[in-house]
Structures are given as C-alpha cells and as structure tokens.
Design an enzyme around this catalytic site. Structure first.
Site, short mmCIF file in Angstrom:
data_model
loop_
_atom_site.label_atom_id
_atom_site.label_comp_id
_atom_site.label_asym_id
_atom_site.label_seq_id
_atom_site.Cartn_x
_atom_site.Cartn_y
_atom_site.Cartn_z
N ASP A 306 51.55 43.40 31.09
CA ASP A 306 52.30 42.43 30.01
C ASP A 306 53.38 41.67 30.70
OD1 ASP A 306 52.70 41.65 27.34
OD2 ASP A 306 54.65 42.45 27.73
N GLU A 359 48.62 39.04 32.25
CA GLU A 359 49.01 38.37 31.26
C GLU A 359 50.05 37.58 31.90
OE1 GLU A 359 51.10 37.46 27.07
OE2 GLU A 359 51.85 38.92 28.50
#
Length: 681
Positions: A306, A359
């Site tokens: 993330d 990401e």
C-alpha cells in the site's frame, strides 16, 4: 519455525533477517522442566520492561524482563495458557511507563481491547501442497488473473449484523468466487488494527490476523479453502505508515524506535500516522519478517504493498520547509527504495510464483522491473493513471465524451512500460465518488448497460484486472464498511440478478479466452483498429494470444445504436460474434446481434479488408475470426507500354461520364456509421 534460542544479531541489525518472528514475541517453551511461554522484545532505550497480563492482575512488578546476552528483553513465565492476554510494560528513558501490545504477537484482543493474546500457530495441517507446487509453474505474466477485491467485514454479515468468522467466510466466499469465475481475491488488510473506519490500513499487529473474524488458524483454514477452490489470495500489506495509538508501535521504548526520529520524516500529517525508519536495520528486519511471515506461514500468494508513492518521496504530501532533501539533493527516499528492493528480492527467494503488487500512483520508472536492472523488483503495479482517466470519462454526459476521447486511449501510450493491474478498487466507490453503477449517466437501463460495456472494455484492455465487491450486483449505494453488500437486490430486482449473470458470463469468457491474458504486457498482444472515433465514442482493438489467435473487441461508450459500423480487420473469411453485452439474459435489448459476419475486400481504416457490424448502445461485442479471405481477383497481364499509352489516349473522352458515375458508387475508406439514437428494450 526457527531456533528460539538464538538471534542472528548481524542479520537483525543489518536489516536482512527474514524470520525475526521466530525469536521475538511470545512462544511456548520449556525451561528447567517447566512448560510456559518465552517472551522477547526489542526496546533498546528502555530502562525496564515487564510482562503484564490477566495472569498477574496487570502488576508490572510480577514478571520483569531482563536484558539477555543479545541485548534483547526476555522473560520466561511458566503455567500460562493459550489466549491469555498480555502486554509489555515499557519504562522509557524519562521513567514514564507505557503498556504496549507485542509488535510480534500472533493474536490480539478484539477491539476495543488492545492487548496481545498468547497463541501457538504451529500444528495446522495444510491441504494445499499441490497448489503451492503448481503456483511456481503458473506465473502471472501469461496466465489469467481476475481479481475480486474484498473487505471481509462488509462482504457479508451474520443474521444479527455481526461479523462472519473466517471459516464461514472461507466456505461462502470460495463458493461464490468459483461460481462467478473469479480466480483471485485481494483482501483489504487483515493485519490487526484498532479502528474499523481505517479499513485496516492503520496497523498495530503486523503478525496477527485480526481477531474480528477468528483465530490465526481460522485464517489458515480460510487460505486453505481458497486454494482448494483454485483461488489465489493477495493480501493488502501496509509498510508505509502505522497508527499512533498508545498501545501500538509509536515511541515503543519511549523514543522513536520504529519510526524516524527526524520530525521532517517522522509523520504523515494528513493521515495522522507515523512513518517507519527504513534506514534502521532492526525496523527493516521487522517489516521483512512480517512479509515473509504471511508468505511462509499462511501460504499467501501475494502482497499488495500500500501507498508505495508515500515511501518513495521525501516530499510526499509535504509543503516546502516540511522536508529535507537526500544526500544528493533530491527528493527520493533512498532508504525506502532499497527497502522495497530487498522486500521483493526476499519474496521471490521464498517463492518465484508469488505476486508482489505495488500501489504506486506516480510515474516512478521501472517499478515492475528486476532490481538488478535498476527496478524496484515488483512484478505487478496498479495502473492509477488509467483508473483516474476512466472514472473521469464514465461520469461525463455521453455527448461531452467526444471531447475527452483520450481518457480511454491514452493508457496505451504507456500500457507496456510496466506490468499493470487495472483497478476499480474500494477507493473508487466511497466518499461521494459513487458506486460503479452510480458513476454512469442516464436511466437505470443505461447505467447497467454502461456497467456491462465498461467491464467488457476493462477485460479487453491489456493488463490484469481488479474490481471491488458489489460491482457485480449493480448496486447504486456506495460501499459502506459498517454493513454488508446490498444482497437484497438479488432477491428483489431482476435487473440486478441479470447484472450478476453478466459478470458470471464475462468472467467465464475471459478465463476461456487466452487472447485476453496470454500477452498482457507487450505490444505483440494488442493492436488498435479504430482508436480515433471520438464522435461516436467507439474504440475497436485487437487482442492476440501466443498461437496467433485474434479477438476483435468493439466498445461503444455512447447511448446510440450503430448499424453497418465498418472497420478494417485482418483478412479472415468470416468473423463470428462470441460475446455481446446486450444479450437479454444480461438485461440488454436482445436484438443487437451479429452472428457470423462476412469479411469483405472493402478498404477501411488503412486495411484492405473490413467488416460491418451492429454495436449496441453502451455496449461491447467481441468477434473471433476464422478461415482465410479469398485472394483478390488476379489482374490481367500488362500490355506493352506503347499500346497501353495509345489505348489510354483513345479512351479519355469516353471515360469521363462513366468515371463520374462510378465515383458516386465507390465504397469509402471509412464507411459512414448509421445511428439510431433511440434504443430498444
């Protein structure tokens, strides 16, 4: 499990220890003939540390820890039982005492409780040996990957509104994904976290599957069941920041321990979180061990890392004066870059078949290229640019889409610079952004037709794809983490059942069509046929597999019905319609069918051969060619030049009237599209 008796201190302090969880934390042990639990923690600047818990009425004087020969805090406590709650009472340099959850703990109390719990993760009997072996052979690059993103707490709830446990979720979710044709799920974080509304992205337990849904072995069952059903699992993992809850990692020993000490690097102010110190070996070993833990001990098939962009840039979300450049004067966080490379080297050393997904929301180069080639070493990256362009385009009134045609074509300018996943994730269906259906203009019929047409475009576009749960239901509500999906729609509305049927059908079509996934990361698998028809909001392109098989994808983002829409194609004998989003069982009109279309030697779009097809409003059609178009009629043998010149001069006057008439009948290079601006239901 590793050796509990010793720690590879050189590797730990050097930042390349991958199994620190076998030494730190709480583990069953036997000392001096007595069974008990051995506790260890890293708190370099603490004056004192003690183990406290239910078993001693939280008395910090009952079980003091000692610094062992490896300069770690250690205590053995006999007679404890699994599931006993405990914390570390840490006395900082200034004498302050803080109760901390175990950074390496395997289990935790369910919020609002914040203590760790004793738990032995050994002993689970796995049933996925063949899956794990086969995973190394079926690498993601040339195999289908159709990801269903799931938030376990809101996919489905119990009848009383409470959470389902891992075992019920395993049985129901695996059956659901198998039925609908998803071959991979991505779980929003299940690493322990205190605040429901953070969705799991502000972590306190990097080695603990959240107790909201059960025990660690319950989660092992979940993974096992998914593998038994042929479904991969990608786990959201958050090394970019951590929450500032008192019981968590913040100022663990009374000083900046896991986070940067430098105030210009220590916090993400807009998130209210702390940033890991990627330059500190002990912190790197902690994070690398966490990643390895999920891959090794829980058989997770991949990690989605993330907020990578926030790690790469020192000035991420910071104004001038709030950050300082690196030693070379740049804004790159060199320590974080090296950490990410080591993370990926480590992951692929464990198993070359895992998926490491970034990401990363900027144009950072070589994210999915090997570390020895200067890359970050991931093998997949979310295509955030494509996602932003598409969400902007889909919300536009169709009449205005002609002025924003680049939104659906620009991604091909860089589609093969990385190994992309195309995400329509949870972030795109919350905070007033609208559900997938809710982004679409028009009436109910048009919205659901647009969901079908866009999804077909998504599956046809190069790259792997991800859709968030609920899109397949056609629900108009945004995602609500506190409630389950709108399953009632399937009971009450035929159009929602038809939308789910569409997703089931197109997922099956995707899995059975190697043209859509065998060559996802190279121009060899893609070719534009009609990239520039902005006036009609139409794109046409070709996908290829490794054997040369071709699939023509036609997508119409307008509410218009098009007949005799002509475009150039490779010269096949005929093209057969193999998928149409406008079928009545999906809620479509049911009359925009093509069947088998003859290929003609009519020039169009720079090609000698073309087909003319019918395209439904807001719809998409896929065609597969077969046979070989007969060769054009052979020309007569060329006459001698002198005779040809004389003949030409004699025919000039007589030819003029005939030429004018023929010009009126000649086929145009780009045949005009016929519109029907009203749709039929």
């Amino acid at each position: 499990m590793g050796d509990l008796t010793r720690l590879d201190t050189m590797a730990f302090y050097g930042g390349n220890l991958y199994d620190a969880y076998t030494y730190f934390g709480a583990h069953p042990a036997r000392r001096d003939g007595r069974d008990g639990w051995l506790f260890r923690t890293w708190a370099p600047n603490a004056q004192a540390v003690a183990v406290v818990g239910d078993f001693c009425s939280w008395d910090r004087w009952a079980h003091p820890m000692r610094r062992n020969e490896q300069d770690m805090w250690e205590a053995f406590i006999p007679g404890l039982r699994e599931f006993d709650a405990y914390k570390f009472a840490v006395t900082g340099p200034k004498g302050e005492v803080t109760l901390k959850a175990d950074p390496y703990g395997y289990h935790a109390e369910t919020r609002p409780g914040t203590a760790s719990k004793l738990y032995d993760i050994s002993g689970y009997k796995w049933h996925d040996k063949k899956w794990m072996e086969r995973r190394r052979e079926k690498l993601v690059y040339d195999h289908p990957l159709n990801i269903y993103e799931v938030h376990l707490g809101s996919w489905r709830r119990n009848e009383n509104g409470g959470f389902c446990d891992y075992r019920r979720l395993a049985d129901e979710l695996s059956a659901y994904c198998t039925d609908l044709g998803y071959n991979c799920i991505e779980l929003m974080p299940v690493t322990e976290y205190p605040f429901d509304a953070s969705w799991g992205y502000q972590v306190t337990g990097y080695f603990a599957a959240t107790s909201r849904y059960g025990t660690p072995k319950d989660f092992m069952y979940f993974v096992d069941k998914m593998h038994e059903s042929g479904i991969s699992i990608i786990l959201d993992w958050v090394p970019s920041h951590f929450c500032k809850d008192t019981h968590g990692l913040r100022d663990f020993d009374g000083t900046s321990t896991y986070e940067y000490a430098d105030p210009r690097k220590r916090e993400h102010l807009s998130w209210g979180t702390r940033v890991f110190d990627y330059g500190r070996g002990e912190v790197k070993s902690f994070l690398l061990s966490s990643a390895a833990f999920w891959l090794r001990e829980f058989h997770i098939d991949g990690l989605r890392v993330d907020a990578v962009a926030s790690m790469l840039y020192l000035d991420y979300d910071r104004r001038d004066g709030e950050w300082s450049p690196n030693q070379y004067g740049g804004h790159e966080n060199i320590e974080a870059i090296e950490f990410l490379r080591e993370l990926n080297r480590m992951a692929f050393s464990i198993d070359p078949g895992v998926m490491m997904v970034a990401e990363e929301s900027t144009a950072w180069p070589l994210v999915t290229r090997p570390t020895d080639a200067g890359g970050l070493g991931f093998n997949l990256k979310w295509n955030m640019g494509w996602m932003n362009d598409m969400c902007h385009y889909l919300k536009l009134d169709p009449w205005f889409r002609q002025f924003h045609h680049k939104d659906i074509t620009f991604s091909l300018m860089y589609a093969f610079s990385e190994n992309y996943v195309l995400p329509i994730s949870h972030d795109e269906v919350v905070h007033m952004k609208g559900s997938l259906r809710g982004k679409m203009p028009g009436d109910d019929w048009g919205q659901l037709a647009s969901v079908r047409g866009f999804t077909a475009y998504l599956y046809g576009h190069p790259g792997k794809q991800l859709t968030f749960m609920g899109a397949e239901l056609g629900q108009w509500h945004e995602w609500d983490f506190a409630n389950e999906l709108d399953w009632y729609l399937l009971r009450e509305n035929e159009e929602n059942r038809q939308t789910q049927d569409f997703f089931r059908a197109i997922n099956k079509f995707y899995l059975e069509s190697p043209e859509l996934w065998e060559i996802d990361f190279s121009w060899e698998g893609f070719e534009w046929l009609v990239p520039d028809d902005n006036e009609n909001n139409v794109v046409v392109f070709l996908r290829r597999d490794k054997k040369g098989g071709e699939l023509v994808c036609v997508v119409n983002f307008s509410p218009n019905h098009y007949e005799d829409y002509r475009f150039g194609v490779p010269p096949k004998k005929e093209y057969k319609e193999v998928f149409n989003t406008d079928r009545p069982e999906f809620g479509g009109s049911g009359w925009n069918y093509n069947g088998t279309v003859k290929c003609e030697r009519v020039p169009s779009h720079g090609r000698e051969a073309s087909i003319a097809v019918t395209i439904p409003p807001y719809g998409a059609v896929f065609f597969r060619g077969s046979g070989k178009l007969p060769a054009a009629r052979a020309e007569k043998k060329e006459e001698p030049a002198a005779k040809r010149t004389a003949k030409k001069e004699d025919a000039k006057k007589a030819a003029k009237p005939a030429a004018k008439a023929a010009a009126k009948k000649a086929p145009a290079g780009n045949a005009k599209t016929l519109k029907k601006t009203t749709r039929a239901k």
